[in-house]
Enzyme design. Sequence first.
Site, short mmCIF file in Angstrom:
data_model
loop_
_atom_site.label_atom_id
_atom_site.label_comp_id
_atom_site.label_asym_id
_atom_site.label_seq_id
_atom_site.Cartn_x
_atom_site.Cartn_y
_atom_site.Cartn_z
CB THR A 250 32.10 29.26 36.45
OG1 THR A 250 31.26 28.86 37.52
CG2 THR A 250 31.40 29.01 35.12
CG ASP A 251 36.81 32.18 37.77
OD1 ASP A 251 35.75 32.82 37.62
OD2 ASP A 251 37.86 32.48 37.19
CB ALA A 252 35.32 33.56 42.77
CG MET A 253 36.61 36.78 38.90
SD MET A 253 38.06 37.32 37.97
CE MET A 253 38.78 35.75 37.49
CB VAL B 288 34.82 33.82 33.45
CG1 VAL B 288 34.14 35.18 33.27
CG2 VAL B 288 36.07 33.97 34.29
#
Length: 142
Positions: A15-18, A20
Amino acid sequence: MIEHKTVVRVIYADTDAMGVVYHTNYIKWFEIGRTELLRSLGYPYAQFEEEGVMLPLVECSCKYKIPAKYDDLLEVKAWISEAKSATITIDYEIYRKETGELLVTGMTRHAVTDTCLKPIRLRDRNKGLHELFQKCVKPDAE
């Protein structure tokens, strides 16, 4: 047509910083789906390499519809949509297993080459495998 389904779980590192799934992970899951599809046909990648056949990627596309998130259980569907004498195209769909939501669609096209990456005709190298691929092509893709 032969369609293969593989299940993968989203780990936190995907996942990324958002919160997702980072977009390139879907391409990694395409590779997992493709590898397992070929294995299900009785032809794991290692066997291609033992026979001096390589399948380098020459084209890839991915259409993102709904994001996957941490801990989602995903189902990767893969099938051969086109099998020519010197290329093979695999199509993919990735679903959220719990809900059946379609998250991503995509494709990869692979050249058929020797170990020096020189194009070869699969039907000349391995006629049986070429015929197997032809039989696997999804009918509505033709």
